[in-house]
Design an enzyme around this catalytic site. Structure first.
Site, PDB file in Angstrom:
ATOM      1  N   LYS A  56     -20.545  -5.160   8.668  1.00  0.00           N
ATOM      2  CA  LYS A  56     -20.432  -6.483   8.030  1.00  0.00           C
ATOM      3  C   LYS A  56     -19.814  -6.275   6.653  1.00  0.00           C
ATOM      4  CE  LYS A  56     -23.346 -10.141   5.945  1.00  0.00           C
ATOM      5  NZ  LYS A  56     -24.674 -10.780   5.876  1.00  0.00           N
ATOM      6  N   LYS A 107     -26.852 -20.663  -1.490  1.00  0.00           N
ATOM      7  CA  LYS A 107     -28.011 -19.905  -1.969  1.00  0.00           C
ATOM      8  C   LYS A 107     -28.485 -20.501  -3.287  1.00  0.00           C
ATOM      9  CE  LYS A 107     -26.904 -15.463   0.186  1.00  0.00           C
ATOM     10  NZ  LYS A 107     -28.076 -15.330   1.050  1.00  0.00           N
ATOM     11  N   ASP A 136     -25.508 -19.849   5.831  1.00  0.00           N
ATOM     12  CA  ASP A 136     -25.879 -18.596   5.162  1.00  0.00           C
ATOM     13  C   ASP A 136     -26.195 -17.489   6.174  1.00  0.00           C
ATOM     14  OD1 ASP A 136     -26.312 -16.927   3.067  1.00  0.00           O
ATOM     15  OD2 ASP A 136     -28.261 -17.753   2.501  1.00  0.00           O
ATOM     16  N   GLU A 174     -24.231 -16.094   8.062  1.00  0.00           N
ATOM     17  CA  GLU A 174     -22.807 -15.910   8.357  1.00  0.00           C
ATOM     18  C   GLU A 174     -22.490 -14.511   8.871  1.00  0.00           C
ATOM     19  OE1 GLU A 174     -24.117 -15.299   5.499  1.00  0.00           O
ATOM     20  OE2 GLU A 174     -23.210 -13.341   5.150  1.00  0.00           O
ATOM     21  N   ARG A 214     -24.031 -12.563  10.996  1.00  0.00           N
ATOM     22  CA  ARG A 214     -24.131 -12.430  12.459  1.00  0.00           C
ATOM     23  C   ARG A 214     -22.943 -13.103  13.139  1.00  0.00           C
ATOM     24  NH1 ARG A 214     -29.832 -15.459  12.620  1.00  0.00           N
ATOM     25  NH2 ARG A 214     -29.972 -14.347  10.637  1.00  0.00           N
TER      26      ARG A 214
HETATM   27  N1  BES Z   1     -26.531 -11.500   3.168  1.00  0.00           N
HETATM   28  C1  BES Z   1     -27.710 -12.209   3.474  1.00  0.00           C
HETATM   29  C2  BES Z   1     -28.938 -11.300   3.640  1.00  0.00           C
HETATM   30  C3  BES Z   1     -29.387 -10.513   2.441  1.00  0.00           C
HETATM   31  C4  BES Z   1     -30.495 -10.909   1.726  1.00  0.00           C
HETATM   32  C5  BES Z   1     -28.725  -9.365   2.057  1.00  0.00           C
HETATM   33  C6  BES Z   1     -30.920 -10.167   0.639  1.00  0.00           C
HETATM   34  C7  BES Z   1     -29.134  -8.637   0.964  1.00  0.00           C
HETATM   35  C8  BES Z   1     -30.238  -9.028   0.256  1.00  0.00           C
HETATM   36  C9  BES Z   1     -27.508 -12.992   4.771  1.00  0.00           C
HETATM   37  O1  BES Z   1     -26.234 -13.444   5.000  1.00  0.00           O
HETATM   38  C10 BES Z   1     -28.406 -14.197   4.713  1.00  0.00           C
HETATM   39  O2  BES Z   1     -28.199 -14.991   3.856  1.00  0.00           O
HETATM   40  N2  BES Z   1     -29.364 -14.261   5.619  1.00  0.00           N
HETATM   41  C11 BES Z   1     -30.284 -15.346   5.687  1.00  0.00           C
HETATM   42  C12 BES Z   1     -30.470 -15.711   7.153  1.00  0.00           C
HETATM   43  C13 BES Z   1     -31.158 -17.009   7.386  1.00  0.00           C
HETATM   44  C14 BES Z   1     -30.329 -18.146   6.843  1.00  0.00           C
HETATM   45  C15 BES Z   1     -31.400 -17.168   8.849  1.00  0.00           C
HETATM   46  C16 BES Z   1     -31.605 -14.906   5.062  1.00  0.00           C
HETATM   47  O3  BES Z   1     -31.967 -13.733   5.161  1.00  0.00           O
HETATM   48  O4  BES Z   1     -32.238 -15.750   4.446  1.00  0.00           O
HETATM   49 ZN    ZN Z   2     -24.682 -12.311   4.131  1.00  0.00          ZN
HETATM   50 ZN    ZN Z   3     -25.809 -15.326   4.116  1.00  0.00          ZN
END
Ligand code: BES
Ligand code: ZN
Ligand code: ZN
Length: 471
Positions: free
Chosen positions: A235, A247, A316, A318, A320
């Site tokens: 990724k 965010k 968010d 994204e 996956r």
């Molecule tokens: N890039 C983030 C995950 C992340 C969180 C990486 C903290 C590094 C540190 C990912 O794209 C994300 O935002 N995931 C969401 C998924 C949810 C919306 C299902 C998350 O973890 O909240």
């Molecule tokens: Zn991300």
């Molecule tokens: Zn994200």
């Protein structure tokens, strides 16, 4: 920091390293001093007295040895000592040279690119190998390989620490091309035209609101004789604003979201020098997730390269989405795969579940997960297995499409993300696949062990160790 293997104690030495397993045999003066500063054997404490650098060593090997050398180099970097001396032979045992090199190179790293004034004095660690059982040639070979890997880890740290303004998908592609050139790898870079023509509309949607063009990067290492075929998909979100599911603003940093892709670059950067007899494919989805009039939206239904329809419930989630199309691409382009791994800073839930420093490992094959745990122990990268199960599958159901990109509940968020990815793994590859969630391990805003503030290079040592052990 230079490292020199020597067979004598050079006259030019400024400071000598002395390992302490206990404080009993020291002179009263030094013992008092170490006592006063709270010197701890267990915590790999370091103290310099005159021309001696005392190192507390609970164990003379493994992570403890690496951390001790990292602490040592950080302490000596603040001094004007230049020539450091250590004997590889300690307490009737030969220290592990790999662990020393690892501790020194990883622990000595600092990211100074954006600092105005940085003067660093070149230092040399002289390692006396005259009493070593291993031959000089063996030790030099070990040293060379470990240095190659650790330099790649530091390269990944540099990439991760570079800001989204300076490191966007195009730059990732340029970096991949330069790595390919230096290491005689094949390198293909595709832009958005290719994504559109090849029905990678999910990846395309994520990057649509960015001013930077998304890039699909494919690096290949093909040795003359190849025993196995390994594919690693990363990724490479050069920034993740969350998209329209923006965010929240509190202390956010998401330049680390390219860590999976950066780790792929690190692995590919080391592989030629390591001379492994396995064909390795590194595939990166380099994309920036932004907001704007052209942004993809919660509610959109996207069609992945393999025809699966995805209802977007959260922009968010994204990573996956990008991985979905990249995994399809990987399996279309590379046939007869032996192993397929994806690496991604995918979920905050993985950090909640396993703590900050541990990579989450998910997949169907118990045997494969065991192999990865073995490589975790050997490489020093922490992993924890998160179990997938059939009941959590329901959470990815959508009323209007084949699946949704965001589970109906937050529980088990790292696992439901892997269940999403599983939709894009072909039947014949189910037992060859592992998903590695490096959200916690790839980037920390504090130093830990031999990792300074920022990017850690997670994934590089782990996967290279896995490949090394293949038969
Ligand atoms: N890039 C983030 C995950 C992340 C969180 C990486 C903290 C590094 C540190 C990912 O794209 C994300 O935002 N995931 C969401 C998924 C949810 C919306 C299902 C998350 O973890 O909240
Ligand atoms: Zn991300
Ligand atoms: Zn994200």
């Amino acid at each position: 920091m230079n490292i020199l293997l020597t067979e004598q104690k050079d006259k030019a030495i400024d400071i000598e390293l002395v390992f302490l397993k206990n404080l009993n045999k020291l002179s009263k003066k030094i013992k008092n001093r170490l006592d006063k500063i709270g010197f701890s054997i267990e915590k790999e404490s370091i103290e310099i007295v005159d021309n001696i650098c005392y190192i507390g060593l609970g164990k003379l090997k493994g992570e403890s040895l690496k951390i001790a050398f990292a602490n040592m180099i950080q302490k000596i970097n603040k001094t004007n000592f230049r020539e450091i001396y250590v004997n590889l032979f300690q307490y009737e045992k030969e220290l592990n040279l790999n662990e020393i090199v690892e501790g020194v190179v990883l622990g000595g790293y600092s990211f100074t690119h954006y600092k105005s004034n940085t003067i660093s004095i070149q230092k040399t660690l002289h390692i006396n190998i005259s009493s070593a059982k291993k031959s000089k040639k063996d030790l030099e070979g070990q040293y060379k390989n470990t240095l190659t890997i650790m330099k790649s880890v530091n390269m990944v740290r540099d990439i991760v620490n570079t800001t989204p303004e300076d490191f966007y998908p195009e730059i990732m592609a340029v970096k991949a091309e330069s790595i390919a050139k230096e290491n005689s790898l094949e390198c293909k870079v595709f832009g958005e035209d290719y994504l559109a023509k090849n029905e990678m509309n999910v990846m395309l949607a994520v990057g649509r609101a960015s001013r930077h063009e998304s890039k699909l990067i494919h690096l290949t290492y093909k040795p003359k004789k190849s025993k196995r075929k390994i594919v690693i998909v990363g990724k490479g979100l050069t920034y993740d604003s969350g998209g329209l599911s923006l965010k929240s603003s509190g202390g956010l940093t998401m330049k680390c979201d390219k860590s999976g892709g950066a780790a792929v670059l690190g692995i590919m950067n080391a592989i030629t020098s390591l001379n492994y007899e396995y064909e390795v494919h590194g595939i990166i989805g380099a994309v920036e997730n932004m907001i704007g009039g052209d942004a993809y939206k919660p509610d959109d239904v996207l069609v992945a390269r393999n025809g699966t329809t995805i209802e977007v419930r959260n922009t968010d989630a994204e990573g996956r989405l990008v991985l979905a199309d990249c995994l399809c691409y990987a399996q279309d382009e590379v046939k007869n795969i032996d192993y397929i791994f994806d690496m991604a800073t995918l979920t905050g839930a993985c950090i909640v579940g396993l703590g900050e420093y541990t990579t989450g490992v998910m997949g169907h094959s118990e045997k494969l997960k065991k192999k990865m745990i073995h490589s975790s122990k050997k490489s020093g990268e922490l992993v924890g297995v998160l179990p997938m199960n059939r009941y959590l599958m329901n959470k990815m159901e959508s009323k209007i499409a084949d699946i949704t990109n965001s589970a109906s509940s937050r529980s088990g968020g790292a696992i439901t993300a892997s269940i999403f990815l599983d939709y894009f793994i072909e039947k014949e590859n189910k037992n060859k696949w592992l998903h590695l969630d490096i959200a916690g391990a790839a980037y920390r805003e504090e130093s830990w062990g031999y990792n300074p503030f920022g990017g850690t290079g997670a994934g590089v040592r782990l996967i290279l160790d896995f490949i090394k052990r293949l038969k």
